[in-house]
Design a protein around this motif. Structure first.
Motif, short mmCIF file in Angstrom:
data_model
loop_
_atom_site.label_atom_id
_atom_site.label_comp_id
_atom_site.label_asym_id
_atom_site.label_seq_id
_atom_site.Cartn_x
_atom_site.Cartn_y
_atom_site.Cartn_z
N LYS A 60 0.84 -1.22 -0.08
CA LYS A 60 0.04 -0.03 -0.13
C LYS A 60 0.87 1.25 -0.03
CE LYS A 60 -1.37 1.96 3.93
NZ LYS A 60 -1.73 2.55 5.10
N MET A 61 0.25 2.41 -0.74
CA MET A 61 0.92 3.59 -0.65
C MET A 61 0.09 4.23 0.40
SD MET A 61 3.66 4.45 -2.25
CE MET A 61 4.00 5.79 -2.91
N GLU A 105 -10.77 5.18 4.30
CA GLU A 105 -10.51 6.24 3.46
C GLU A 105 -10.85 5.45 1.93
OE1 GLU A 105 -6.52 7.50 4.94
OE2 GLU A 105 -5.63 5.31 4.07
N GLU A 107 -10.02 4.80 -1.78
CA GLU A 107 -8.75 4.47 -2.49
C GLU A 107 -9.08 3.66 -3.82
OE1 GLU A 107 -5.25 3.42 -0.72
OE2 GLU A 107 -5.75 4.18 1.37
N GLU A 137 -9.90 1.42 2.42
CA GLU A 137 -8.77 1.12 3.24
C GLU A 137 -9.21 1.50 4.60
OE1 GLU A 137 -4.16 0.72 4.69
OE2 GLU A 137 -4.62 2.39 3.75
N ILE A 139 -7.81 2.13 8.18
CA ILE A 139 -6.22 2.37 8.91
C ILE A 139 -6.58 2.20 10.32
CG2 ILE A 139 -5.00 3.44 6.89
CD1 ILE A 139 -6.00 6.02 8.16
N ALA A 230 -5.06 7.09 -0.45
CA ALA A 230 -6.43 7.60 -0.10
C ALA A 230 -6.49 8.88 -0.97
CB ALA A 230 -6.67 8.02 1.26
#
Ligand code: OOG
Ligand code: MG
Length: 259
Positions: A60-61, A105, A107, A137, A139, A230
């Motif tokens: 993931k970025m 978020e 994505e 995502e 988090i 995101a």
């Protein structure tokens, strides 16, 4: 940095994630920790998950959008690892029990058709893509009050907790550069954004990820999922929430939250 210290910090972040306990920022007790050592802690924490039977399924970025950088007070994109234990099926249910203070978020995700290494251009990065998905995502920073430095969040696998992807569609001639993105959380929070918020273009995020991994002589592997980052700031969730994301031109993705 001392390998014993890396192992010890990896155990701390891994245990916090496994048990849903909060953690004091690692840099508070270890001011010498730098970004390189933080990525070593992250890898050592993933190795612990793999030793427990989890499988690495993607990357993931994070902090690819200005909204996220501003929300978190940090200024560089970062990456983390995704394992199969983080997958939530589309339409599934997330249990809050065992988590710290999750946020969601919107994505865009990629599934890779071929390996991607070196320092690709965005076009070369897209050529490695099999399918594109809308994604959510979840988090869950393990740090108290979701407050951290760049070094701390990298060590904590960039707050990775769970993720949901829509059915994938082939990229075809679709331009991902300016797609409308909307997220609804429990009918109380509605966020709008554009895929342009993701490092200007999600393909740039994918290319940047490959280049960041290349700095450690690593790369992306065919079959892996990549979360590009995101498009808006993240939103808190509560039991009973339905969370849904629509990305223009992509299938929808949603899930619900239980106590
Ligand atoms: C760090 C993870 C950020 C994104 O998409 O920007 C991230 C955090 O905000 O806790 O995943
Ligand atoms: Mg994210």
């Amino acid at each position: 940095m001392n390998p014993d210290l890396i192992a010890q910090l990896a155990e701390q972040v891994d245990e916090a994630a496994r048990t849903g306990q909060t953690l004091t920022m690692l840099t508070a007790g270890h001011p010498a920790l730098d970004i390189d050592a933080a990525y070593s802690v992250q890898r050592a924490s993933i190795a612990r998950r793999v030793a427990r039977g989890e499988r690495l399924v993607g990357m993931k970025m994070g902090l690819t959008s200005f909204a996220k950088m501003e929300q978190m007070g940090v200024h560089d994109p970062i990456y983390g690892h995704l394992t199969d234990a983080m997958i939530l099926p589309n339409g599934g249910q997330l249990q809050l029990k065992g988590l710290v203070h999750p946020r969601v978020e919107p994505e865009i995700a990629f599934t890779l058709a071929s390996d991607l290494c070196g320092q690709p251009t965005p076009e070369q990065a897209l050529a490695a893509v099999a399918s594109v998905h809308s994604a959510i995502e979840i988090i869950d920073s393990r740090y108290t009050n979701f407050k951290f430095t760049l070094i701390d969040v990298v060590a904590d696998n960039t707050s990775a907790c769970r993720y949901v992807v829509s059915e994938g569609i082939p990229l075809g001639g679709m331009d991902l550069g300016n797609l409308k993105i909307e997220m609804d959380v429990g009918g109380r929070e509605h966020r709008k954004g554009s895929s342009q918020a993701i490092l200007d273009h999600p393909a740039k995020s994918l290319a940047r990820l490959a280049a960041m991994l290349d700095a450690r002589q690593e790369g992306l592997v065919a079959g892996q999922t990549v979360l590009a980052g995101a498009a808006t700031a993240a939103v808190h969730v509560a039991a009973g929430d339905q969370v849904s994301v629509q990305v223009e031109g992509l299938p929808d993705v949603h899930f619900s939250i239980s106590a």
